[in-house]
Scaffold this active site. Structure first.
Site, PDB file in Angstrom:
ATOM      1  N   HIS A 105      13.849  -3.459  10.977  1.00 18.60           N
ATOM      2  CA  HIS A 105      12.850  -2.669  10.231  1.00 18.60           C
ATOM      3  C   HIS A 105      11.568  -3.421   9.913  1.00 18.60           C
ATOM      4  CE1 HIS A 105      15.946   0.349   9.854  1.00 18.60           C
ATOM      5  NE2 HIS A 105      16.758  -0.583   9.380  1.00 18.60           N
ATOM      6  N   GLN A 106      11.264  -4.484  10.653  1.00 22.11           N
ATOM      7  CA  GLN A 106       9.979  -5.161  10.436  1.00 22.11           C
ATOM      8  C   GLN A 106       8.894  -4.393  11.178  1.00 22.11           C
ATOM      9  OE1 GLN A 106       9.734  -9.238  11.800  1.00 22.11           O
ATOM     10  NE2 GLN A 106       7.785  -9.603  10.750  1.00 22.11           N
ATOM     11  N   ILE A 156       0.816  -1.218   0.000  1.00 17.17           N
ATOM     12  CA  ILE A 156       0.000   0.000   0.000  1.00 17.17           C
ATOM     13  C   ILE A 156       0.859   1.282   0.000  1.00 17.17           C
ATOM     14  CG2 ILE A 156      -0.324   0.295   2.486  1.00 17.17           C
ATOM     15  CD1 ILE A 156      -3.333   0.598   1.919  1.00 17.17           C
ATOM     16  N   ASN A 210      12.312  -8.625   6.150  1.00 22.16           N
ATOM     17  CA  ASN A 210      12.753  -8.100   7.448  1.00 22.16           C
ATOM     18  C   ASN A 210      12.238  -8.975   8.587  1.00 22.16           C
ATOM     19  OD1 ASN A 210      13.836  -5.851   6.090  1.00 22.16           O
ATOM     20  ND2 ASN A 210      11.892  -4.748   6.195  1.00 22.16           N
ATOM     21  N   HIS A 244       6.671 -11.702   5.640  1.00 15.21           N
ATOM     22  CA  HIS A 244       6.365 -11.228   4.286  1.00 15.21           C
ATOM     23  C   HIS A 244       7.655 -10.988   3.528  1.00 15.21           C
ATOM     24  CE1 HIS A 244       6.482  -7.802   7.073  1.00 15.21           C
ATOM     25  NE2 HIS A 244       7.006  -7.101   6.085  1.00 15.21           N
TER      26      HIS A 244
HETATM   27  P1  AMP Z   1       8.035  -4.343   6.922  1.00 19.88           P
HETATM   28  O1  AMP Z   1       8.698  -3.056   7.302  1.00 19.88           O
HETATM   29  O2  AMP Z   1       8.990  -5.293   6.238  1.00 19.88           O
HETATM   30  O3  AMP Z   1       7.296  -4.968   8.086  1.00 19.88           O
HETATM   31  O4  AMP Z   1       6.985  -3.966   5.810  1.00 19.88           O
HETATM   32  C1  AMP Z   1       5.599  -3.941   6.008  1.00 19.88           C
HETATM   33  C2  AMP Z   1       4.997  -3.474   4.716  1.00 19.88           C
HETATM   34  O5  AMP Z   1       3.605  -3.685   4.766  1.00 19.88           O
HETATM   35  C3  AMP Z   1       5.216  -1.986   4.423  1.00 19.88           C
HETATM   36  O6  AMP Z   1       5.909  -1.836   3.188  1.00 19.88           O
HETATM   37  C4  AMP Z   1       3.785  -1.425   4.347  1.00 19.88           C
HETATM   38  O7  AMP Z   1       3.649  -0.446   3.367  1.00 19.88           O
HETATM   39  C5  AMP Z   1       2.976  -2.677   4.029  1.00 19.88           C
HETATM   40  N1  AMP Z   1       1.590  -2.619   4.446  1.00 19.88           N
HETATM   41  C6  AMP Z   1       1.107  -2.326   5.684  1.00 19.88           C
HETATM   42  N2  AMP Z   1      -0.233  -2.403   5.696  1.00 19.88           N
HETATM   43  C7  AMP Z   1      -0.608  -2.772   4.446  1.00 19.88           C
HETATM   44  C8  AMP Z   1      -1.865  -3.021   3.819  1.00 19.88           C
HETATM   45  N3  AMP Z   1      -3.009  -2.891   4.481  1.00 19.88           N
HETATM   46  N4  AMP Z   1      -1.873  -3.372   2.515  1.00 19.88           N
HETATM   47  C9  AMP Z   1      -0.730  -3.504   1.839  1.00 19.88           C
HETATM   48  N5  AMP Z   1       0.493  -3.289   2.370  1.00 19.88           N
HETATM   49  C10 AMP Z   1       0.546  -2.922   3.651  1.00 19.88           C
END
Ligand code: AMP
Length: 138
Positions: free
Chosen positions: A92-93, A31, A86, A99
């Site tokens: 940075h998670q 997103i 991450n 994911h």
């Molecule tokens: P991380 O920092 O590796 O935990 O990345 C989490 C990712 O999830 C970030 O890039 C956010 O932009 C993404 N994210 C969080 N909420 C949503 C959502 N509802 N739909 C799609 N992506 C999301």
């Protein structure tokens, strides 16, 4: 583990731009994309980090990932990409559900920026450490 927004996305309670789904895996557009086509690939098993995933969920993730990479590259026209995964808030998670980010990298520079400051592996420290990791795997 506690519920995350990704569990809600898996159950369809929160919408997403879905690109792929099978019994074990869901993939959807991030997103807040770092670049056009930035995609998240998640196991349906709700575990916070890669090390916690069951072999079955890990196999499902690994099986789907290359196909989804090919599809993202084909749809965006990008010829390079980074996979980022991450684990832990210090790394940075932000969402505590495993994911893998597929982040297309474009000629313009759009995509993942990296600060990479390599050290040099000391040979004796290397053998000691490799031995410890190998032992932990037994
Ligand atoms: P991380 O920092 O590796 O935990 O990345 C989490 C990712 O999830 C970030 O890039 C956010 O932009 C993404 N994210 C969080 N909420 C949503 C959502 N509802 N739909 C799609 N992506 C999301």
């Amino acid at each position: 583990m506690s519920e995350t927004i990704f569990s809600k996305i898996i159950r369809g309670e929160i919408p997403c731009h879905k690109v792929y789904e099978d019994e074990q895996v869901l993939a959807f557009l991030d997103i807040f994309p770092l670049s056009r086509g930035h995609t998240l690939v998640i196991p349906k098993e709700a575990k916070a980090t890669m090390a916690e995933l069951s072999d079955g969920a890990a196999a499902g993730l690994g099986r789907a990932l290359p196909r989804i990479c090919r599809a993202v590259m084909s749809a965006t026209g990008a010829s390079a990409y980074n996979l980022l995964q991450n684990n832990g808030s210090a790394a940075h998670q932000a969402v505590m559900h495993v994911h893998v980010h597929i982040i297309p990298k474009y000629e313009s520079g759009e995509g993942l920026g990296l600060v990479w400051k390599p050290g040099k592996l000391d040979a004796s420290e290397g053998s000691l450490l490799a031995g410890k990791v190998a032992a932990a795997l037994r």
